[in-house]
Design a protein around this motif. Sequence first.
Motif, PDB file in Angstrom:
ATOM      1  N   UNK A 178       0.826  -1.209   0.000  1.00  0.00           N
ATOM      2  CA  UNK A 178       0.000   0.000   0.000  1.00  0.00           C
ATOM      3  C   UNK A 178       0.857   1.255   0.000  1.00  0.00           C
ATOM      4  N   UNK A 179       2.012   1.228   0.683  1.00  0.00           N
ATOM      5  CA  UNK A 179       2.892   2.394   0.712  1.00  0.00           C
ATOM      6  C   UNK A 179       3.540   2.638  -0.638  1.00  0.00           C
ATOM      7  N   UNK A 180       3.817   1.582  -1.385  1.00  0.00           N
ATOM      8  CA  UNK A 180       4.428   1.755  -2.692  1.00  0.00           C
ATOM      9  C   UNK A 180       3.483   2.434  -3.674  1.00  0.00           C
ATOM     10  N   UNK A 181       2.193   2.209  -3.519  1.00  0.00           N
ATOM     11  CA  UNK A 181       1.202   2.792  -4.432  1.00  0.00           C
ATOM     12  C   UNK A 181       0.173   3.550  -3.608  1.00  0.00           C
ATOM     13  N   UNK A 182       0.625   4.674  -3.077  1.00  0.00           N
ATOM     14  CA  UNK A 182      -0.256   5.429  -2.189  1.00  0.00           C
ATOM     15  C   UNK A 182      -1.412   6.081  -2.935  1.00  0.00           C
ATOM     16  N   UNK A 183      -1.176   6.517  -4.186  1.00  0.00           N
ATOM     17  CA  UNK A 183      -2.238   7.175  -4.937  1.00  0.00           C
ATOM     18  C   UNK A 183      -3.178   6.214  -5.617  1.00  0.00           C
ATOM     19  N   UNK A 184      -2.879   4.926  -5.592  1.00  0.00           N
ATOM     20  CA  UNK A 184      -3.787   3.941  -6.185  1.00  0.00           C
ATOM     21  C   UNK A 184      -3.756   3.891  -7.679  1.00  0.00           C
ATOM     22  N   UNK A 185      -2.657   4.291  -8.309  1.00  0.00           N
ATOM     23  CA  UNK A 185      -2.572   4.266  -9.771  1.00  0.00           C
ATOM     24  C   UNK A 185      -2.038   2.946 -10.291  1.00  0.00           C
ATOM     25  N   UNK A 186      -1.596   2.071  -9.423  1.00  0.00           N
ATOM     26  CA  UNK A 186      -1.050   0.796  -9.871  1.00  0.00           C
ATOM     27  C   UNK A 186      -2.131  -0.226 -10.201  1.00  0.00           C
ATOM     28  N   UNK A 187      -1.688  -1.280 -10.828  1.00  0.00           N
ATOM     29  CA  UNK A 187      -2.614  -2.349 -11.243  1.00  0.00           C
ATOM     30  C   UNK A 187      -3.066  -3.121 -10.003  1.00  0.00           C
ATOM     31  N   UNK A 188      -4.369  -3.341  -9.885  1.00  0.00           N
ATOM     32  CA  UNK A 188      -4.940  -4.003  -8.709  1.00  0.00           C
ATOM     33  C   UNK A 188      -5.760  -5.242  -9.103  1.00  0.00           C
ATOM     34  N   UNK A 189      -5.313  -5.975 -10.103  1.00  0.00           N
ATOM     35  CA  UNK A 189      -6.095  -7.148 -10.533  1.00  0.00           C
ATOM     36  C   UNK A 189      -5.819  -8.379  -9.682  1.00  0.00           C
ATOM     37  N   UNK A 190      -4.828  -8.301  -8.810  1.00  0.00           N
ATOM     38  CA  UNK A 190      -4.546  -9.443  -7.956  1.00  0.00           C
ATOM     39  C   UNK A 190      -3.762 -10.529  -8.685  1.00  0.00           C
ATOM     40  N   UNK A 191      -4.057 -11.789  -8.349  1.00  0.00           N
ATOM     41  CA  UNK A 191      -3.312 -12.934  -8.901  1.00  0.00           C
ATOM     42  C   UNK A 191      -3.978 -13.478 -10.148  1.00  0.00           C
ATOM     43  N   UNK A 192      -4.399 -12.586 -11.019  1.00  0.00           N
ATOM     44  CA  UNK A 192      -5.013 -12.978 -12.285  1.00  0.00           C
ATOM     45  C   UNK A 192      -3.909 -13.180 -13.308  1.00  0.00           C
ATOM     46  N   UNK A 193      -3.955 -14.244 -14.092  1.00  0.00           N
ATOM     47  CA  UNK A 193      -2.910 -14.437 -15.121  1.00  0.00           C
ATOM     48  C   UNK A 193      -2.844 -13.247 -16.070  1.00  0.00           C
ATOM     49  N   UNK A 194      -1.629 -12.752 -16.297  1.00  0.00           N
ATOM     50  CA  UNK A 194      -1.465 -11.562 -17.140  1.00  0.00           C
ATOM     51  C   UNK A 194      -1.649 -11.858 -18.621  1.00  0.00           C
ATOM     52  N   UNK A 195      -1.531 -13.131 -18.999  1.00  0.00           N
ATOM     53  CA  UNK A 195      -1.676 -13.420 -20.437  1.00  0.00           C
ATOM     54  C   UNK A 195      -3.128 -13.283 -20.899  1.00  0.00           C
ATOM     55  N   UNK A 196      -4.017 -13.084 -19.940  1.00  0.00           N
ATOM     56  CA  UNK A 196      -5.402 -12.818 -20.338  1.00  0.00           C
ATOM     57  C   UNK A 196      -5.530 -11.452 -21.052  1.00  0.00           C
ATOM     58  N   UNK A 197      -4.585 -10.533 -20.755  1.00  0.00           N
ATOM     59  CA  UNK A 197      -4.646  -9.177 -21.314  1.00  0.00           C
ATOM     60  C   UNK A 197      -3.694  -9.002 -22.495  1.00  0.00           C
ATOM     61  N   UNK A 198      -3.239 -10.099 -23.098  1.00  0.00           N
ATOM     62  CA  UNK A 198      -2.311  -9.973 -24.233  1.00  0.00           C
ATOM     63  C   UNK A 198      -2.969  -9.305 -25.435  1.00  0.00           C
ATOM     64  N   UNK A 199      -4.229  -9.535 -25.631  1.00  0.00           N
ATOM     65  CA  UNK A 199      -4.937  -8.984 -26.809  1.00  0.00           C
ATOM     66  C   UNK A 199      -5.566  -7.621 -26.537  1.00  0.00           C
ATOM     67  N   UNK A 200      -5.339  -7.028 -25.372  1.00  0.00           N
ATOM     68  CA  UNK A 200      -5.935  -5.738 -25.031  1.00  0.00           C
ATOM     69  C   UNK A 200      -4.836  -4.688 -24.924  1.00  0.00           C
ATOM     70  N   UNK A 201      -5.286  -3.426 -24.963  1.00  0.00           N
ATOM     71  CA  UNK A 201      -4.346  -2.315 -24.849  1.00  0.00           C
ATOM     72  C   UNK A 201      -4.077  -1.947 -23.400  1.00  0.00           C
ATOM     73  N   UNK A 202      -4.746  -2.558 -22.474  1.00  0.00           N
ATOM     74  CA  UNK A 202      -4.515  -2.286 -21.068  1.00  0.00           C
ATOM     75  C   UNK A 202      -4.115  -3.601 -20.372  1.00  0.00           C
ATOM     76  N   UNK A 203      -3.557  -3.450 -19.203  1.00  0.00           N
ATOM     77  CA  UNK A 203      -3.057  -4.592 -18.448  1.00  0.00           C
ATOM     78  C   UNK A 203      -3.898  -4.889 -17.227  1.00  0.00           C
ATOM     79  N   UNK A 204      -4.832  -4.037 -16.868  1.00  0.00           N
ATOM     80  CA  UNK A 204      -5.694  -4.246 -15.712  1.00  0.00           C
ATOM     81  C   UNK A 204      -6.384  -2.966 -15.315  1.00  0.00           C
TER      82      UNK A 204
END
Length: 892
Positions: A178-204
């Motif tokens: 939480x201290x590393x991302x105090x403003x909440x701009x980081x990705x918060x998808x949790x332990x979701x496989x990242x290869x699900x977002x290979x075909x999208x322009x966003x990562x989460x």
Amino acid sequence: MARKTKSKTTSAPAKETVQLTAETEGDDAAPEVEPIDSEDDDDVDEASESESQSESEEEYDSAAEDDEGDDANHPDEESSDFDPEVSDEDEFEDQGSSDDDEDRLERQMKDDDDDDESDVEILEELDVVRSWPKELAGKKRAGGPNSNAASSSAPDAVTAADADTTAKWMHADDLSSDDEDADGAGNRIGRVPLHWYDDYDHIGYDAHGQRVVKSQSSSASKDILDRVIDAADDLEANAAGNGKFTVYDALNARDVALTPRQVELIRRLQSGAFAHPEHDANPDYVAYFSGVDPEVSGLNSDRYEKKSRFQPSKWEKLQVRRLLHRLKCGSINMDYLEGRVRDMNDLVSKSKDEDPSGDKPFLLWKGDEEDELALRKGPQHMPAPKLPPPGHAYSYNPPEEYLPNEQELKEWEELDPEDRPYGHFVPKKHPNLRSVGAYEHAVRERFERCLDLYLCPRAMKRRLNIDPESLVPSLPKASDLRPFPTAKVVAYEVPETNATKKEDAAVMVRCLTVSPDGQFLVSGDENGVVRLWEVQTGRLLRSWDLMLVLSVGEENDDQNDKSQQGEPQTKKPVSSLEWNPNRSHHCLLATIGKCAIVISTGTGGPDDSELTDALLSAASACKHGGNIAPESRAAKAVKWTSLQHKKSSKSSSNVNANTPPISAYGTASGPICLLRTNRECTHVQWHRKGDYFVTVSPKAGAAAVLIHQLSKAASQQPFGKVKGEIQLACFHPQKPFLFVASKEHVRVYHLVKQMMVKRLMSGCRHISSLDVHGSGDHVVVGSLDRRLVWFDLDLANTPYKTLKYHERALRSVGFHPRYPLMASASDDGSIHVFHSMVYSDLMRNPLIVPVKVLRGHNVVNSLGTLAMVFHPTQPWLFSAGADGKIHLFQDL
């Protein structure tokens, strides 16, 4: 980043060396360089950073060269952290700092003080959420305590403010997610496989629900060629001193530039040092204790000492015992215990090397080969039968009696080798042992021996080495079991008749009985004569010839012809006698032929005579066969006949003549009535009350057992059919039971319930005698096959004891009514007396001990002692035998 980090820890080519130099230079130049987080920095700052990096590059290279020289000169020395001779300056060099940039660090600290304080957040309390300001990324190393403490020029420059600053920045890198991302701009998808977002322009998505767009300038969006070009550019930039250390953040799909402090932390972790430069690995010891004496102060100061501290160890005792046992067995020696030898196998192999031939003397026959074979695993070893040892005939110089002559040699040649005394061998005499030649039949005999062992089956027989004396039970001494009859005292002489004088043979006495008071003895012989004796004096008091009684009964029998009355009759023996067990009833029963005769003895006093007359009144006045129902089965089996009203007959007058009563109060003496059955009557037995009695006719079938009542002159047949041939019958002394003995079994019937209670398996071929103990729980049986069988009715229906002491058939057995005695009479002419104690405790078995063997009768025509009876009140015994003698044995 992984490739760059690996290049710092391994030997690499020249390019990687340059890269390592660039990385280290960047670390040392970190105090001069501001963290690069954006591309909008001022040109002035970039120029100052380039100048400071160039200066630090020269200084760092010189320091690195010095370190490499020292490592080359001392390759085997330990690290400087553990070498006490290493100076504080060298120790600081191991922590990643330099000695020469002290002035530069002070100048940088002055420059940092002039910066805008609004961009810096100072952590004054540890419980506040901690962060690392970008402006102070290089100041932590500059203001750490180790840099001041390691400085040789100013060793005492560490102040209280520096210590506080070090404590604040010590754990500045321990940031949570939480201290590393105090403003909440980081990705918060949790332990979701990242290869699900290979075909999208966003990562989460971030904490506000907005898409986290993939960075187009990241290394992941580039191809391999672009990555190689960027890597080369980064290498050149690092060589020039203005490069960046970037890593790819796969969660947010962007490249992240590492700060110099982060790079320093990674370098220190790879080199094995503490991650934080501010950490003091060897702080001054602080004695945390309370009280005056630190040895007795603390949490566990008042605890008792463990018992194991001053008690001998059981484990050590067990180990010592095992080692002593192994030392005694020879598996180890003192060299092994003292540590001179590490393994005993070394000594074994050494002994084999020293003596490879192994020619040590050993016993050829130790004597325990068979035991070793018997104890081995696997099938049981059966040793071959041993040959008999050679005798005198096999000697090279045998005696003369063992040498065969020519005639014996010819006879041996005609016989088969198996029938010869020594087989194929012929004894010969040689002057000395050297003259003995080879045995010509040795191979043949060895072959036949092996053939016998191969063909003949063998079986293992176990022999018990038991001392025969240990099998004999420990019995008490006979002297401790007195009284019992031991010696012959009185002999009763049977008078001789004209027939016995002519034939010169004694009359056999078949049976005996004693009065309940023990004053009178009655005997019955094979001529049909019943004699009354006085026990104390041996005087003959009365005699009754029962053959005359039989003739009186036959005169009134409708089935007999008158023509047969004058024919002479054969003598019939008295097979059984029994005195009435009631002391008030002076009468007895006798069986002869098909009849059972009631005889009044006339020995009672005034009261007993009246009771006896009342008992015999119904029998003396009976008519028409007695008081038996005509429709009953007993009416066909038995007939009562009174002998008191036959005065018209001549024979009847002879029966009653000259037989006055012995007692002055007696009214009658002699036969009173007669009971005639269809078959031979062999046994009679009274009930203990003296009113009922039972007769046995073995050949009568269902009417073999008849129960009679003397006071009513009545009879009854209890059985409709019987199994086997009935031999004996008697009443239970206390219960309404009837014991009926066949040749092999004894059956117990309940007279009230009219059912069989138990069947006793005697194991005998022919039962000859039967008696019941006074307690009613024990039965003794004698047989013609020399067996004396004792039954315990509470134990089982099989014999408790089976005794075979006699050499011939048993004729009579019985218990003493008062003493713990039992006796058996046999055809071998002897009487065995036993001590037979029956205990009231059901947990104790009866004690049966043979105490005496009485002999006094001769064997005549394979018949010895035919009858035996105990005295009712004394430990005396009466016996009668085939030699016509009656003896009284007393305890002397």
